[in-house]
Design an enzyme around this catalytic site. Structure first.
Site, PDB file in Angstrom:
ATOM      1  CG  ASP A 108     -30.329  40.052 -95.997  1.00 35.91           C
ATOM      2  OD1 ASP A 108     -30.834  40.559 -94.686  1.00 35.91           O
ATOM      3  OD2 ASP A 108     -29.930  39.924 -96.504  1.00 35.91           O
ATOM      4  CB  CYS A 159     -47.291  59.778 -77.170  1.00 34.42           C
ATOM      5  SG  CYS A 159     -46.176  58.450 -77.320  1.00 34.42           S
ATOM      6  CG  ASP A 170     -33.010  46.484 -91.135  1.00 35.04           C
ATOM      7  OD1 ASP A 170     -31.576  45.873 -92.177  1.00 35.04           O
ATOM      8  OD2 ASP A 170     -32.639  45.279 -90.520  1.00 35.04           O
ATOM      9  CB  CYS A 223     -44.085  60.555 -79.181  1.00 34.05           C
ATOM     10  SG  CYS A 223     -44.795  59.559 -79.948  1.00 34.05           S
ATOM     11  CG  HIS A 271     -43.388  55.316 -78.263  1.00 31.61           C
ATOM     12  ND1 HIS A 271     -43.590  56.794 -78.407  1.00 31.61           N
ATOM     13  CD2 HIS A 271     -42.121  54.673 -77.811  1.00 31.61           C
ATOM     14  CE1 HIS A 271     -42.206  56.792 -77.692  1.00 31.61           C
ATOM     15  NE2 HIS A 271     -42.011  56.020 -77.594  1.00 31.61           N
ATOM     16  CB  CYS A 273     -46.317  57.361 -81.882  1.00 34.36           C
ATOM     17  SG  CYS A 273     -47.216  56.966 -80.372  1.00 34.36           S
TER      18      CYS A 273
HETATM   19  O1  LIG Z   1     -24.244  40.668 -93.437  1.00 30.73           O
HETATM   20  C1  LIG Z   1     -24.956  40.707 -93.383  1.00 30.73           C
HETATM   21  N1  LIG Z   1     -26.334  40.348 -95.292  1.00 30.73           N
HETATM   22  C2  LIG Z   1     -27.258  40.147 -95.329  1.00 30.73           C
HETATM   23  N2  LIG Z   1     -27.859  40.572 -94.067  1.00 30.73           N
HETATM   24  C3  LIG Z   1     -27.566  40.914 -93.003  1.00 30.73           C
HETATM   25  C4  LIG Z   1     -28.276  41.521 -91.954  1.00 30.73           C
HETATM   26  C5  LIG Z   1     -28.177  41.922 -90.694  1.00 30.73           C
HETATM   27  N3  LIG Z   1     -28.245  42.273 -88.888  1.00 30.73           N
HETATM   28  C6  LIG Z   1     -27.206  42.073 -88.611  1.00 30.73           C
HETATM   29  N4  LIG Z   1     -27.440  42.285 -87.322  1.00 30.73           N
HETATM   30  C7  LIG Z   1     -29.312  42.852 -87.253  1.00 30.73           C
HETATM   31  C8  LIG Z   1     -28.852  42.749 -85.155  1.00 30.73           C
HETATM   32  N5  LIG Z   1     -29.928  42.382 -84.519  1.00 30.73           N
HETATM   33  C9  LIG Z   1     -30.014  44.044 -83.571  1.00 30.73           C
HETATM   34  C10 LIG Z   1     -31.176  43.961 -82.215  1.00 30.73           C
HETATM   35  C11 LIG Z   1     -30.990  42.414 -82.084  1.00 30.73           C
HETATM   36  C12 LIG Z   1     -31.571  41.173 -82.696  1.00 30.73           C
HETATM   37  C13 LIG Z   1     -29.824  41.484 -84.446  1.00 30.73           C
HETATM   38  N6  LIG Z   1     -26.250  42.521 -89.717  1.00 30.73           N
HETATM   39  C14 LIG Z   1     -26.623  42.032 -90.639  1.00 30.73           C
HETATM   40  C15 LIG Z   1     -25.263  41.500 -91.821  1.00 30.73           C
HETATM   41  C16 LIG Z   1     -26.020  41.317 -92.548  1.00 30.73           C
HETATM   42 ZN   LIG Z   2     -45.633  58.113 -78.647  1.00 30.90          ZN
END
Ligand SMILES: O=c1nc[nH]c2cc3[nH]c(NCCN4CCCCC4)nc3cc12
Ligand SMILES: [Zn+2]
Length: 378
Positions: free
Chosen positions: A102, A318, A275, A313, A344, A315
């Site tokens: 990223d 498990c 991701d 599962c 897991h 894994c």
């Molecule tokens: O607009 C983005 N440009 C570059 N990278 C990004 C990464 C991102 N990751 C997320 N959301 C991650 C949400 N995540 C969910 C689980 C808990 C921690 C936060 N939106 C994003 C937008 C972007």
């Molecule tokens: Zn598992």
């Protein structure tokens, strides 16, 4: 290069499904210098050049194809020149599969105490030592060329949620100019640069962003600015507006998503790559992901439960250990406990995307989605 030999199975009821907003799941093959990979795919997150608590050998064993790393973190520590001197990120972390980095845009806005954004780039304070730092498209692309990932991302601004229309409009237009600057700064052949679609939660800005970036002709497209706290229906609506405008023969990557219910909906709209830190993060506080929802294996209820987390599962956790044992390890703060829940959860999501791919290839994705959502959200 990163050719995407898309292979869209035309579902028997495809035309009918399209009328009710079904834009078409697809099973593709993603070509990179480190191999050809199946989509839909989940990419484990290895922010600081390691997927927390698991080894590259274990990642390979559980079927991980491409893993994610973050330019923001590696730029601040240990430095991307150092990684280049070590032979690049694949050598540094001993991972011979695919790597996607990223660009740092999201991390700057979500991690460092932000100083200011200008046309030139983003000035911020490092969350590590408070030093003043600056990232621009040129700096972010050079850093990613040093890391040597197979797929790198244009430098963008992830618009916060909620955001005023005017701010979202100006920011989206700047992100498109930054995408063009990223493209000009990208001189490493064999490495694919994906643009990132923004537009906040505004349908018209999403369409403008997608069309402008498609005109700049990238080998793949990230969909950014989502999974930032908006309600799920709003996220799906933005997908519905954006995905159909992206070329069918190029990969679509929904950034930062997510939970299985979001994955199956996004695949329905035609997303190929995902991701999320979620599976590894919740694992570290003792939560396991299952097809019926979350199982907090640390709870007292599992003290004498000698069954595995999920008996279906495949894994390592498990196949060999009980809930009682894993709960004991977590209560005793034993590192191996975190490793087992992480293994897991990663296996669960990797296997889930494999099952979706199989369902698409066998023209039964819609029923797969129905059955899964009925059980998962119960
Ligand atoms: O607009 C983005 N440009 C570059 N990278 C990004 C990464 C991102 N990751 C997320 N959301 C991650 C949400 N995540 C969910 C689980 C808990 C921690 C936060 N939106 C994003 C937008 C972007
Ligand atoms: Zn598992």
């Amino acid at each position: 290069t990163c050719a995407f030999a898309g292979q869209k199975k035309v579902l028997a009821a495809y035309e009918e499904a399209v009328k009710c907003g079904y834009s078409g799941a697809r099973a593709g093959r993603l070509h990179t210098p480190h191999g050809v990979f199946d989509t839909p795919m989940f990419m484990p997150v290895g922010t600081q050049a390691t997927v927390k608590a698991v080894s590259p050998r274990e990642l390979k064993e559980m079927g991980a194809q491409i893993i994610l790393s973050n330019t923001y973190h590696l730029y601040l520590r240990p430095g991307t020149e150092l990684v280049a001197e070590a032979g690049g990120l694949h050598r540094f972390m001993d991972w011979d599969g695919g790597i996607l980095t990223d660009s740092g845009g999201f991390q700057v806005f979500s991690l460092g105490p932000l100083r200011k954004i200008t046309e030139e780039g983003a000035a911020f304070r490092s969350h590590i030592d408070g030093s003043t730092q600056f990232l621009s498209p040129e700096i972010a692309i050079k850093a990613q060329m040093n890391l040597g990932a197979d797929i790198i991302m244009a430098f963008d601004e992830c618009i916060p949620y909620p955001a005023e229309y005017q701010y979202a409009k100006l920011s989206t237009e700047r992100t498109t100019r930054w995408a063009e600057r990223s493209q000009k700064a990208h001189t490493r052949s064999g490495q694919a640069l994906f643009a990132i679609v923004q537009g906040g939660m505004y349908q018209d800005l999403r369409r403008v962003s997608a069309n402008d970036l498609v005109s700049l002709d990238f080998p793949g497209y990230g969909i950014g600015g989502l999974s930032v706290g908006e309600p799920k229906p709003v996220m799906y609506e933005m997908l519905e507006q954006t995905v159909p405008l992206l070329p069918e023969n190029k990969p679509r990557y929904l950034m930062g998503v997510g939970t299985p219910d979001c994955l199956v909906e996004a695949v329905r709209y035609g997303i190929d790559m995902f991701d999320c830190v979620f599976p590894t993060r919740v694992a570290r506080n003792g939560t396991a992901m299952t097809k019926s929802g979350r199982l907090v294996v640390k709870n007292a209820a599992y003290a004498k439960d000698f069954l595995p987390i999920d008996e279906n599962c495949g894994c390592y956790a498990c196949q060999n250990f009980s809930r009682a044992y894993i709960r004991h390890l977590l209560k005793a703060d034993e590192i191996f406990g975190l490793r087992l829940t992480t293994i897991h959860n990663l296996y669960f999501l990797l296997d889930f995307t494999k099952k979706m791919r199989q369902a698409i290839l066998e023209d039964r994705f819609l029923s797969f989605r129905e059955e899964f959502l009925a059980q998962y959200c119960k």
